[in-house]
Every structure is written in C-alpha cells, then in structure tokens.
Design an enzyme around this catalytic site. Structure first.
Site, PDB file in Angstrom:
ATOM      1  N   HIS A 125       0.847  -1.203   0.000  1.00  0.00           N
ATOM      2  CA  HIS A 125       0.000   0.000   0.000  1.00  0.00           C
ATOM      3  C   HIS A 125       0.885   1.257   0.000  1.00  0.00           C
ATOM      4  O   HIS A 125       0.576   2.237  -0.684  1.00  0.00           O
ATOM      5  CB  HIS A 125      -0.886   0.031   1.254  1.00  0.00           C
ATOM      6  CG  HIS A 125      -1.814  -1.145   1.393  1.00  0.00           C
ATOM      7  ND1 HIS A 125      -1.641  -2.116   2.351  1.00  0.00           N
ATOM      8  CD2 HIS A 125      -2.922  -1.498   0.717  1.00  0.00           C
ATOM      9  CE1 HIS A 125      -2.606  -3.016   2.255  1.00  0.00           C
ATOM     10  NE2 HIS A 125      -3.397  -2.667   1.269  1.00  0.00           N
ATOM     11  N   GLN A 164     -17.823  -6.788  -1.217  1.00  0.00           N
ATOM     12  CA  GLN A 164     -16.956  -7.607  -2.066  1.00  0.00           C
ATOM     13  C   GLN A 164     -16.571  -8.947  -1.428  1.00  0.00           C
ATOM     14  O   GLN A 164     -15.768  -9.688  -1.982  1.00  0.00           O
ATOM     15  CB  GLN A 164     -15.717  -6.818  -2.493  1.00  0.00           C
ATOM     16  CG  GLN A 164     -14.717  -6.537  -1.395  1.00  0.00           C
ATOM     17  CD  GLN A 164     -13.678  -5.532  -1.866  1.00  0.00           C
ATOM     18  OE1 GLN A 164     -13.984  -4.376  -2.138  1.00  0.00           O
ATOM     19  NE2 GLN A 164     -12.426  -5.972  -1.968  1.00  0.00           N
TER      20      GLN A 164
HETATM   21  P1  AMP Z   1      -6.257  -4.206  -0.335  1.00  0.00           P
HETATM   22  O1  AMP Z   1      -6.156  -3.353   0.879  1.00  0.00           O
HETATM   23  O2  AMP Z   1      -5.694  -5.574  -0.168  1.00  0.00           O
HETATM   24  O3  AMP Z   1      -7.630  -4.174  -0.964  1.00  0.00           O
HETATM   25  O4  AMP Z   1      -5.297  -3.526  -1.404  1.00  0.00           O
HETATM   26  C1  AMP Z   1      -5.410  -2.175  -1.730  1.00  0.00           C
HETATM   27  C2  AMP Z   1      -4.531  -1.892  -2.925  1.00  0.00           C
HETATM   28  O5  AMP Z   1      -3.178  -2.204  -2.595  1.00  0.00           O
HETATM   29  C3  AMP Z   1      -4.904  -2.726  -4.144  1.00  0.00           C
HETATM   30  O6  AMP Z   1      -4.819  -1.925  -5.315  1.00  0.00           O
HETATM   31  C4  AMP Z   1      -3.859  -3.805  -4.134  1.00  0.00           C
HETATM   32  O7  AMP Z   1      -3.579  -4.343  -5.411  1.00  0.00           O
HETATM   33  C5  AMP Z   1      -2.658  -3.062  -3.589  1.00  0.00           C
HETATM   34  N1  AMP Z   1      -1.693  -4.007  -3.029  1.00  0.00           N
HETATM   35  C6  AMP Z   1      -1.935  -4.951  -2.084  1.00  0.00           C
HETATM   36  N2  AMP Z   1      -0.815  -5.686  -1.859  1.00  0.00           N
HETATM   37  C7  AMP Z   1       0.128  -5.205  -2.695  1.00  0.00           C
HETATM   38  C8  AMP Z   1       1.490  -5.552  -2.961  1.00  0.00           C
HETATM   39  N3  AMP Z   1       2.098  -6.539  -2.317  1.00  0.00           N
HETATM   40  N4  AMP Z   1       2.162  -4.832  -3.882  1.00  0.00           N
HETATM   41  C9  AMP Z   1       1.558  -3.819  -4.557  1.00  0.00           C
HETATM   42  N5  AMP Z   1       0.282  -3.449  -4.362  1.00  0.00           N
HETATM   43  C10 AMP Z   1      -0.422  -4.131  -3.443  1.00  0.00           C
END
Ligand code: AMP
Length: 282
Positions: free
Chosen positions: A37, A61
């Site tokens: 993030h 979701q």
């Molecule tokens: P989430 O909180 O898991 O819904 O993720 C929020 C955003 O962070 C989404 O766009 C994810 O693709 C991105 N994200 C989560 N993990 C990673 C990672 N390891 N590397 C890059 N982006 C990430």
C-alpha cells in the site's frame, strides 16, 4: 494529515483543494496497510499535489463464507504508515456511511469478471466495481492507484473506467514482496509460522513461470504444467487456479502471442493467496 469518517467531509476538503488548483490522487485500500500500500501512496504523492487514502473493509466484495469478520483492522497503525508515505487525508467510513438504508444500485461487469478469481468469488467484482465507483464519485480524483498484486482487479477497473467514460487515469503499480519473495498481503497475517514457509511456493512458481517465458517458452500448457507441479510439490498447497490469460480481456490463451497475465490462486491451509506476473513486465 486528517482522518475523516463522512462523505461530506471528504467532499468539503477536496473542494478546497480544487479551489486552490491542486491535483488529487486516490489510493483505495481495505486498510491494515503494508509496504505494498505504501508504494501506491508514494506513487500518488509523487504524481499529485494531494493524496487521499480510503481505508474501508468493503462488505459488498466478500462472499458469505469469506473472511469479512476476521479481516485485520488497525486504523492507528494505518494512519501512521499512510502519513509517513505522503497521505493527506484518510477516508475511513463505517459501512452504513457507504451503504445507506435502501441501497440498491450496483456496478457490474461481464466477461473480464467471469475468469480467474471471479469463478471462485462470484460476488467479488460487483462489490469492487460498486465501491470503487462510489469512491471515484466521492473523491473525484485525477488519478487512482491500484497494485498489480490484484491483477484482475486492475484490469477490471481499467475496463470499467473506459466503458463508463470515467474521467480519471488508472495507474498500475508493481507487486511489493517480502525479502524471501512472498507477495505482501494483509491476509499473510492469517498464516502460521509453518504456513508462512509453505506460502513461498507461490512466488517460487511465479518465478519459474516467468523464467520459462523469459527463456522463450510460449506454450501456455507447458508453462502451466511446470508451475502446477511446483505448487503440488508442497503438501500444504491446494490450487484454486493456475492460468494464463490475455492481459486486457482476461480470457484464457493457449500461446503467448500477445501481452499476457499468468495468475495463480492457491490455498495454504485455510488462507487463499494470489500471485502473478505480466509478460510485458519481463
Ligand atoms: P487491499 O487493501 O488488499 O484491498 O489492497 C489495496 C490496494 O493495494 C490494491 O490496489 C492492491 O492491489 C494493492 N496491493 C496490495 N498488496 C500489494 C502488494 N504486495 N504490492 C503492490 N500493491 C499491493
């Protein structure tokens, strides 16, 4: 940095920034922030005058048997990390702020969402498209940042923005990994010490697939077979899918003759983890 809970407060702040002629970037998250993030927040901070991070575990979701209740949450920790990386405003609404009584409008998509994670998570992308549309309408950002970690989500959002003429730019950011290769994820906290070791089979399989493509292999069947064997060599791993699809349409292909995404979803114990590579990044 401010933390706000209501749509009205976000709108008021963004309006002020707009009046000053400032540009705004949005980083949608479900919180429990990590370096993945942080990389999106940094990219937004670099490209825009102000950065909004939404921190919202979106009930829409999650399927009925998924981990909505146990999903990790820690707003204080998130606030510290977000501020450190350049966030100006955290939007942390309660579910009833986003979904008022009588909520009955949805943004849905066909085709792209009927492959990969859409098969095992049938309501997931409708929830993602709906909440992301709402966030775009609330924040009205110039740019929004999504990780390639959730590759299908990135493709779906890009497609939605194009289909529905949404007036913003979608930026995809590289996967951030732990030192040993495991893709960072809020869900990694579910893993026991032993499972954490076994989870390395995902990034090992991705590395193997990427090496085969880099060495010239173009036959998807052979690449998938090698990756499947690698994953199955770990007794704790249960494959949901190992697939190669067209990067834009998310439809399966048999030969890598265009930009493609190789994506996997694997259960380690009860935890479902995903990883991938884009051939255009090799
Ligand atoms: P989430 O909180 O898991 O819904 O993720 C929020 C955003 O962070 C989404 O766009 C994810 O693709 C991105 N994200 C989560 N993990 C990673 C990672 N390891 N590397 C890059 N982006 C990430």
């Amino acid at each position: 940095m401010k933390i706000v809970k209501t749509i009205e407060e976000v709108r008021r702040q963004v309006k002020e920034w707009r009046a000053e002629g400032l540009t705004v970037g949005l980083v949608p998250t479900m919180g429990y922030l990590h370096e993945g993030h942080a990389s999106l927040i940094e990219a937004s901070h670099r490209d825009n005058d102000r950065t909004v991070v939404s921190d919202f575990v979106n009930p829409m979701q999650f399927g009925p048997t998924e981990d909505l209740e146990t999903y990790p949450r820690d707003l204080d920790r998130d606030a510290a990390l977000a501020e450190e990386h350049g966030c100006d405003l955290i939007f942390n609404p309660e579910p009833d702020e986003m979904y008022r009584d009588g909520f009955s409008s949805f943004v849905d998509m066909t085709v792209l969402t009927e492959e990969l994670c859409g098969l095992s998570r049938p309501v997931h992308f409708r929830g993602v498209c709906t909440v992301v549309t709402k966030l775009f309408n609330i924040v009205k950002p110039d740019r929004a940042y999504f990780g390639k970690k959730d590759a299908q989500q990135l493709a779906v959002i890009k497609h939605m923005v194009e289909d529905l003429n949404m007036d913003l730019e979608i930026i995809g950011c590289p996967i951030v990994r732990e030192a040993d290769g495991l893709a960072k994820s809020s869900r990694n906290t579910y893993l026991s010490a032993e499972e954490r070791q076994q989870a390395l089979v995902l990034s090992k399989a991705i590395k193997l697939g990427a090496e085969l493509v880099r060495d010239g292999e173009r036959d998807c069947g052979r690449i998938i077979k090698s990756m499947t064997e690698k994953i199955n060599s770990c007794s704790a791993a249960k494959i949901d899918y190992v697939k190669i699809v067209d990067e834009k349409t998310m439809q399966q292909i048999s030969t890598i003759d265009r930009p493609a995404l190789c994506a996997i979803a694997v259960y380690i114990g009860k935890t479902r983890l995903i990883d991938n590579f884009f051939t255009s990044d090799l």
